[in-house]
Write an enzyme that holds these catalytic residues in place. Sequence first.
Site, PDB file in Angstrom:
ATOM      1  N   SER A 133       1.848  -1.675  -7.089  1.00 38.24           N
ATOM      2  CA  SER A 133       1.577  -0.159  -7.034  1.00 38.24           C
ATOM      3  C   SER A 133       2.853   0.634  -7.700  1.00 38.24           C
ATOM      4  CB  SER A 133       1.604   0.078  -5.608  1.00 38.24           C
ATOM      5  OG  SER A 133       1.139   1.293  -5.335  1.00 38.24           O
ATOM      6  N   ASN A 134       2.842   1.742  -7.484  1.00 37.51           N
ATOM      7  CA  ASN A 134       4.006   2.685  -7.967  1.00 37.51           C
ATOM      8  C   ASN A 134       4.239   3.680  -6.942  1.00 37.51           C
ATOM      9  OD1 ASN A 134       2.145   5.098  -8.154  1.00 37.51           O
ATOM     10  ND2 ASN A 134       1.174   3.583  -9.862  1.00 37.51           N
ATOM     11  N   HIS A 135       4.964   4.552  -7.284  1.00 36.90           N
ATOM     12  CA  HIS A 135       5.882   5.532  -6.336  1.00 36.90           C
ATOM     13  C   HIS A 135       5.019   6.881  -6.343  1.00 36.90           C
ATOM     14  CE1 HIS A 135       9.426   3.573  -5.840  1.00 36.90           C
ATOM     15  NE2 HIS A 135       9.779   3.271  -7.159  1.00 36.90           N
ATOM     16  N   SER A 136       3.640   7.102  -6.621  1.00 39.40           N
ATOM     17  CA  SER A 136       2.944   8.366  -6.685  1.00 39.40           C
ATOM     18  C   SER A 136       2.735   8.520  -5.315  1.00 39.40           C
ATOM     19  CB  SER A 136       1.448   8.205  -7.325  1.00 39.40           C
ATOM     20  OG  SER A 136       0.760   9.076  -7.299  1.00 39.40           O
ATOM     21  N   ALA A 149      -2.190   8.026 -10.242  1.00 41.68           N
ATOM     22  CA  ALA A 149      -1.151   7.242 -10.991  1.00 41.68           C
ATOM     23  C   ALA A 149      -1.979   5.538 -10.774  1.00 41.68           C
ATOM     24  CB  ALA A 149       0.112   6.997 -10.658  1.00 41.68           C
TER      25      ALA A 149
END
Length: 215
Positions: free
Chosen positions: A18-21, A85
């Site tokens: 995943s990511n930091h969005s 994102a």
Amino acid sequence: TLTAGPTREAIDPVRFISNHSSGKMAYALAAEAVQAGAQVTLISGPVNLTAPDRVELVKVTTAQEMLDASLAAVTDTDVFIGVAAVADYRVSESSDHKIKKTAETLQLTLVRNPDIIGTVAALPERPFVVGFAAETRDVVEYGRDKLKRKGLDLLFANDATATFNSDSIAATAIWSAGNSEDHQELGPANKHLVARQMLMLIRQRLDANKPETAQ
């Protein structure tokens, strides 16, 4: 219709890519659009936010789920805003059981996820399509490339590291104007204030793109 937040791509039942969005920009846009009188469908990946009142919330986890939900919603929408994102890659084969820590190294094979906003922009009967480009360098240059490459009507480019999990944002709006491009700086300011500026610009570009009525 807006997409929001990150997507999660499973490695095994307890791990994911995943990511930091945080989803804050999309949720601010959804709230301000409702206040302006729009009917809003918010297709959201996993976030720790409460959906604004009077917004139709569609919860998804993966990029494929977000694409499916977007294609279902876009048949009845005037504007599609891809703020999410989306994870660019997913594991080719996720494990049904937790991967045990036995070997010194672990190799994962990643495959590309579907291009959600590019797919929507390529539809024969498409809405007005707005994209976001969250970059860590050459923000405007990469934003211009994304606008052209994906055939978008309008794009907002911003510094990803300064935006994720923040309540404020600075962005550059980029759009095609005939054979050239134009741009406008927005912020830095609270995301709700910038969201109102974005929506005003979307309205202006929508009006500019309408065919002239024959006299």
